[in-house]
Motif scaffolding. Sequence first.
Motif, short mmCIF file in Angstrom:
data_model
loop_
_atom_site.label_atom_id
_atom_site.label_comp_id
_atom_site.label_asym_id
_atom_site.label_seq_id
_atom_site.Cartn_x
_atom_site.Cartn_y
_atom_site.Cartn_z
N THR A 53 0.87 -1.18 0.00
CA THR A 53 0.00 0.00 0.00
C THR A 53 0.91 1.23 0.00
O THR A 53 1.88 1.28 0.77
CB THR A 53 -0.87 0.05 1.28
OG1 THR A 53 -1.71 -1.08 1.30
CG2 THR A 53 -1.71 1.33 1.33
N THR A 54 0.60 2.19 -0.85
CA THR A 54 1.35 3.44 -0.86
C THR A 54 0.38 4.57 -0.52
O THR A 54 -0.69 4.67 -1.14
CB THR A 54 1.97 3.69 -2.26
OG1 THR A 54 2.77 2.56 -2.60
CG2 THR A 54 2.83 4.95 -2.27
N THR A 55 0.73 5.38 0.45
CA THR A 55 -0.18 6.43 0.93
C THR A 55 0.55 7.76 1.07
O THR A 55 1.62 7.81 1.67
CB THR A 55 -0.80 6.02 2.29
OG1 THR A 55 -1.52 4.80 2.10
CG2 THR A 55 -1.73 7.09 2.83
N ARG A 56 -0.06 8.80 0.50
CA ARG A 56 0.50 10.15 0.65
C ARG A 56 -0.45 10.96 1.53
O ARG A 56 -1.66 10.96 1.32
CB ARG A 56 0.63 10.82 -0.71
CG ARG A 56 1.39 12.14 -0.67
CD ARG A 56 1.66 12.64 -2.07
NE ARG A 56 0.43 13.08 -2.71
CZ ARG A 56 0.03 14.35 -2.76
NH1 ARG A 56 0.75 15.30 -2.23
NH2 ARG A 56 -1.12 14.66 -3.35
N VAL A 57 0.11 11.63 2.53
CA VAL A 57 -0.69 12.47 3.42
C VAL A 57 -0.18 13.90 3.31
O VAL A 57 1.03 14.13 3.41
CB VAL A 57 -0.60 11.99 4.89
CG1 VAL A 57 -1.33 12.96 5.82
CG2 VAL A 57 -1.17 10.59 5.04
N ARG A 58 -1.10 14.83 3.09
CA ARG A 58 -0.72 16.24 3.02
C ARG A 58 -1.59 17.04 3.99
O ARG A 58 -2.81 17.11 3.82
CB ARG A 58 -0.92 16.77 1.59
CG ARG A 58 -0.51 18.21 1.39
CD ARG A 58 -0.60 18.60 -0.08
NE ARG A 58 -1.95 18.56 -0.59
CZ ARG A 58 -2.82 19.56 -0.50
NH1 ARG A 58 -2.47 20.70 0.07
NH2 ARG A 58 -4.04 19.44 -0.98
N PHE A 59 -0.97 17.55 5.04
CA PHE A 59 -1.71 18.38 5.98
C PHE A 59 -1.75 19.80 5.43
O PHE A 59 -0.73 20.33 4.96
CB PHE A 59 -1.02 18.39 7.35
CG PHE A 59 -1.20 17.10 8.10
CD1 PHE A 59 -2.35 16.87 8.84
CD2 PHE A 59 -0.22 16.11 8.05
CE1 PHE A 59 -2.53 15.67 9.52
CE2 PHE A 59 -0.39 14.91 8.73
CZ PHE A 59 -1.55 14.69 9.47
N ASP A 60 -2.93 20.41 5.48
CA ASP A 60 -3.08 21.73 4.88
C ASP A 60 -4.06 22.53 5.74
O ASP A 60 -5.22 22.15 5.89
CB ASP A 60 -3.63 21.55 3.45
CG ASP A 60 -3.70 22.88 2.70
OD1 ASP A 60 -3.78 23.94 3.35
OD2 ASP A 60 -3.68 22.82 1.46
N GLU A 61 -3.57 23.65 6.29
CA GLU A 61 -4.41 24.44 7.20
C GLU A 61 -5.62 25.04 6.50
O GLU A 61 -6.57 25.48 7.15
CB GLU A 61 -3.58 25.54 7.86
CG GLU A 61 -2.79 25.01 9.05
CD GLU A 61 -1.49 25.76 9.29
OE1 GLU A 61 -1.41 26.94 8.90
OE2 GLU A 61 -0.56 25.13 9.83
N SER A 62 -5.59 25.09 5.16
CA SER A 62 -6.73 25.69 4.47
C SER A 62 -7.88 24.69 4.25
O SER A 62 -8.97 25.06 3.85
CB SER A 62 -6.29 26.30 3.14
OG SER A 62 -5.93 25.26 2.26
#
Length: 335
Positions: A53-62
């Motif tokens: 499994t490949t997972t990308r997480v991007r935290f974004d305050e908007s």
Amino acid sequence: MIVPRDPHERTMKQATAIAHPNIALVKYWGKSDVEQNLPAVGSLSITLDGLTTTTRVRFDESLTADRFLFAGGEAPGMAGRVTACLGDFRHRVGATAYAEVESDNNFPTAAGLASSASGFAALVVAADAALGAGLHPGELAEIARRASGSAARSIFGGFVELSLVDGGRGIETRQILEPAAWPLAVVVAVTDSGPKAVGSTDGMLLTERTSPYYPAWVASSPADLAEAHSAVERRDFEALAAVSESSCLKMHSVMLSARPALVYWNGTTVDCIHLLRGLRAVGVPVFFTIDAGPQVKAICLPEALERVGRELAGVPGVERVLVSGLGGGARPVAG
Ligand code: PMV
């Protein structure tokens, strides 16, 4: 001097992680606390390397909510559990930003191949790397475990044991042997790649409520765990084969004795069991295990891999076979 704010700074908090499914040899089935998702029994597993499994997480305050994409599309069935796991993670590290998550598997999803295990392991490791939180693997396993019991095991590679501690009120997950220390091989015979009929949580609760054998299943698990642990330490294939097949068949016995019965097998599953028992009877080092789905996983010594793969592929009804060795734990990757 005033350093101008990097306009991309907000969107820089992202990371990608990979994780592999694991296959339990001593099975987990049943919860002692549904709210906390605490398993009623410990378990022992091997982490695979061929399925990822490949997972990308991007935290974004908007962002105003978490967003989850699977294989490039919306996945409403999974989004709630992903959001709950991210919420747990944020709570643990004191973060507030929502995240966009993109995930994909290189193997069939939701067909008894533990895609939730690799999925939640990759999610927490990517989230940790994105925020540079630096949580200990044990803490990551704890967060993953609340989303999916088996996910705690995919944080680690090789042979992994999840034990109940504190009188069953807590768990501890750890590697007991490196993958290279005993490089077993695995052949997964896919007998039906459609989604399973009853998910593991519903299945466990039904079993606990209705199977007269459930208490015996829970009571007999610690001895299986100790036997398997010792077999792994001694690299005793025959001993591991015996206890693993017994744990698997006991789990399916409580499933079959639930009302209504949980029958995860199809005819091909049973044919594969007979084939593998027959092979072991003539000295081929192989044993089977089966989870909450109709796929059969054959675990063998490397010298038997070619034969086991060929024979399983020849069983009528086997759609395809996937081959894997043992692999490492969940980890961040470039991307
Ligand atoms: O982690 P869950 O909720 O998907 O449950 C996993 C249950 C089994 O795969 C059947 C057994 C196990 O120990 O992995």
